[in-house]
Design a protein around this motif. Structure first.
Motif, short mmCIF file in Angstrom:
data_model
loop_
_atom_site.label_atom_id
_atom_site.label_comp_id
_atom_site.label_asym_id
_atom_site.label_seq_id
_atom_site.Cartn_x
_atom_site.Cartn_y
_atom_site.Cartn_z
N UNK A 157 -60.94 -17.51 -22.85
CA UNK A 157 -59.03 -16.45 -23.31
C UNK A 157 -58.75 -16.89 -21.91
N UNK A 158 -57.67 -16.96 -22.04
CA UNK A 158 -56.79 -17.48 -20.95
C UNK A 158 -55.21 -16.69 -19.96
N UNK A 159 -55.38 -15.89 -19.60
CA UNK A 159 -55.23 -14.52 -19.51
C UNK A 159 -52.62 -15.22 -18.56
N UNK A 160 -53.10 -16.55 -17.85
CA UNK A 160 -52.10 -16.37 -17.00
C UNK A 160 -51.46 -18.01 -17.13
N UNK A 161 -50.54 -18.51 -17.40
CA UNK A 161 -50.55 -19.34 -18.36
C UNK A 161 -49.13 -20.43 -17.45
N UNK A 162 -49.11 -21.21 -16.73
CA UNK A 162 -47.99 -22.00 -16.27
C UNK A 162 -47.77 -23.07 -16.49
N UNK A 163 -46.29 -23.89 -16.57
CA UNK A 163 -45.87 -25.05 -17.37
C UNK A 163 -44.94 -25.43 -16.55
N UNK A 164 -44.59 -26.36 -16.70
CA UNK A 164 -43.53 -27.18 -16.11
C UNK A 164 -43.15 -28.70 -17.28
N UNK A 206 -36.21 -27.54 -26.97
CA UNK A 206 -36.58 -26.78 -27.08
C UNK A 206 -38.06 -26.64 -28.43
N UNK A 207 -37.89 -27.62 -29.52
CA UNK A 207 -38.68 -28.06 -30.55
C UNK A 207 -39.88 -29.18 -29.68
N UNK A 208 -39.93 -30.16 -28.39
CA UNK A 208 -41.18 -30.58 -27.97
C UNK A 208 -41.99 -29.49 -26.75
N UNK A 209 -40.93 -28.58 -27.01
CA UNK A 209 -42.18 -27.21 -26.46
C UNK A 209 -42.70 -26.75 -27.38
N UNK A 231 -36.00 -21.48 -16.60
CA UNK A 231 -36.00 -20.94 -17.00
C UNK A 231 -35.09 -22.04 -18.70
N UNK A 232 -35.45 -22.98 -19.17
CA UNK A 232 -35.40 -23.23 -19.95
C UNK A 232 -34.99 -22.93 -21.11
N UNK A 233 -34.33 -22.82 -21.92
CA UNK A 233 -34.35 -21.46 -23.07
C UNK A 233 -35.28 -22.13 -24.03
N UNK A 234 -35.06 -23.74 -24.28
CA UNK A 234 -36.48 -24.02 -25.39
C UNK A 234 -37.61 -23.37 -25.01
N UNK A 235 -37.75 -22.73 -24.00
CA UNK A 235 -39.14 -23.50 -23.70
C UNK A 235 -39.81 -21.62 -23.86
N UNK A 236 -38.96 -21.13 -23.17
CA UNK A 236 -38.34 -19.31 -23.14
C UNK A 236 -38.90 -19.27 -24.63
N UNK A 244 -46.58 -12.95 -28.55
CA UNK A 244 -44.88 -12.49 -28.72
C UNK A 244 -45.67 -11.25 -27.47
N UNK A 245 -44.50 -10.77 -27.52
CA UNK A 245 -44.95 -9.06 -26.09
C UNK A 245 -45.64 -10.17 -24.73
N UNK A 246 -45.38 -11.13 -24.37
CA UNK A 246 -46.39 -12.03 -23.17
C UNK A 246 -45.10 -11.12 -22.87
N UNK A 247 -45.69 -11.03 -21.19
CA UNK A 247 -44.83 -11.27 -19.93
C UNK A 247 -44.07 -12.08 -18.96
N UNK A 248 -42.77 -12.90 -19.00
CA UNK A 248 -42.40 -14.05 -18.55
C UNK A 248 -41.72 -13.74 -17.38
N UNK A 249 -42.33 -15.27 -16.42
CA UNK A 249 -41.67 -14.70 -15.13
C UNK A 249 -41.10 -15.72 -14.99
N UNK A 250 -40.04 -16.57 -14.61
CA UNK A 250 -38.80 -16.86 -14.09
C UNK A 250 -39.32 -17.11 -12.73
#
Length: 410
Positions: A157-164, A206-209, A231-236, A244-250
């Motif tokens: 499992x991967x508790x932490x995820x970072x995207x850019x 958003x569709x690409x993400x 804070x890209x709206x489509x990504x978030x 669902x319910x994850x913690x999103x860190x900006x």
């Protein structure tokens, strides 16, 4: 590998200082000594050493050329009698270099290059390349990149995820167009970083993400508790739908720039101090108290910045919910930003990619190489405190409600 000492002769040093080969004359003996050290490690004994732990014997060597950016190197690769010795030096060193050279070669072959690019290709490789050579090298590297990109993620499992994401210039449909490359890094339950995947798209939508994250889940990505991104709206939105319910860190680095962009230059030094105080709070309630103390001052001096702060401060401090040791590592996307700098360093040579395949080949080769270093190297985080925290703050995935549970007695 065992520790070993590298020695450089006075002649080699003089050749480095005054000769035509420059760095190549220094790199060649270093790599040859590394190869010998690998053989010693493989056999469990140095030449002529008598030991009960010896696993075999040397059997001479053969010459192997290694093409690098500092020139062509002539290396002496040792053999053992049983033929079991294998070195990863060539594969690991050349994987990303092959991708860079291939992108340059494609420019030459497809007739879209400048004379300067052709000169660079010849300088890097020592000769020009035919279409058949490009095809053969491309196939070999593409297979390696595909094996990395399609590997299963189900084992952990991967508790932490970072995207850019980053944007590159690519020649498509007769014109040079901006192309998005999306990247994802995960920290698995053992605390190791992995580059999970990449995706190219015509735009950061958003569709690409959603498609990219969906592909990661299809390969087995699971257990995500915290995701860090800009804070890209489509990504978030795509993240929240997928987990669902994850913690999103900006990302705090992006957030800081957003605030300062709306701050008058005469007030920016003070705004830096305020942001330091807010983002380094001990908790979100502490952050809220600090914010209330300075909000009047900000409204008077930088009203536009105040609006950005009010809209994003809670998301930028979401990581404060975690134990302290995880906050610093997860508050920004810096780990991907540093990797993107490595891509940019190569992009400066290419400038415009000849096609999407060359993008995926170069970025994919760098991803595979960095993934190998991260996943087999030093552990990035110890995870014990996180799992203890998770047990105390259990989240029901069906109701998305968080419940406090009493700690288990020792």
């Amino acid at each position: 590998m065992a520790t070993f000492e590298i020695t450089i002769s006075d002649e080699k040093i003089q050749e480095l200082l005054h000769g035509d080969r420059g760095m190549a004359s220094l790199l060649e003996p270093i790599l040859n000594q590394i190869l010998q050290a690998e053989m010693t490690d493989h056999l469990g004994a140095s030449p002529e050493e008598r030991t009960d732990d010896r696993q075999g014997y040397r059997n001479g060597s053969y010459k192997r050329q290694l093409t690098t950016r500092v020139g062509r190197l002539e290396l002496e690769v040792p053999r053992d009698r049983e033929g079991t010795f294998r070195t990863e030096l060539f594969e690991r060193y050349q994987r990303s270099e092959k991708a860079l050279v291939l992108a340059l070669m494609q420019m030459v072959v497809q007739g879209v290059s400048t004379r300067r690019v052709k000169e660079i290709t010849t300088e890097l490789c020592g000769r020009e390349f035919s279409k058949s050579t490009v095809s053969r090298l491309s196939k070999d590297l593409d297979e390696q990149v595909e094996a990395w990109a399609s590997r299963s993620l189900e084992e952990q499992s991967y508790p932490f995820l970072v995207l850019d994401a980053m944007h590159l210039k690519v020649r498509r449909q007769g014109a040079v167009r901006s192309t998005t490359v999306m990247l994802a890094v995960g920290i698995n339950e053992a605390g190791q970083r992995e580059i999970l995947g990449l995706e190219t798209a015509f735009g950061e939508t958003e569709e690409a993400w959603r498609r990219f994250i969906g592909q990661l889940k299809h390969r087995g990505l699971s257990g995500v508790e915290v995701a860090t991104s800009d804070a890209h709206e489509g990504l978030v939105q795509a993240l929240r739908e997928a987990f669902p319910g994850l913690i999103w860190q900006r990302c705090q680095a992006h957030f800081r720039r957003n605030v300062l962009d709306q701050t008058p230059s005469s007030y920016r030094d003070r705004m830096h101090q305020i942001l330091d105080q807010l983002l380094e709070a001990s908790s979100q309630s502490d952050m809220q108290r600090r914010f209330e103390e300075v909000s009047g001052e900000i409204e008077e001096n930088a009203p536009a910045a105040l609006e950005v702060l009010e809209g994003g401060l809670f998301d930028a401090t979401a990581v404060l919910a975690l134990p302290g040791k995880y906050q610093r590592r997860l508050r920004t996307t810096n780990m991907i930003e540093r990797f993107i700098e490595e891509i940019r360093r190569r992009e400066k040579v290419i400038r415009i990619f000849p096609n999407l395949g060359s993008v995926e080949r170069l970025v994919g080769a760098l991803c595979a190489e960095t993934h190998e270093e991260w996943s087999t190297g030093r552990r990035y985080l110890t995870m014990d405190e996180f799992f203890e925290w998770k047990e105390l703050h259990h989240r029901d995935p069906e109701t998305e409600e968080t419940t406090e549970t009493a700690p288990v007695a020792a």
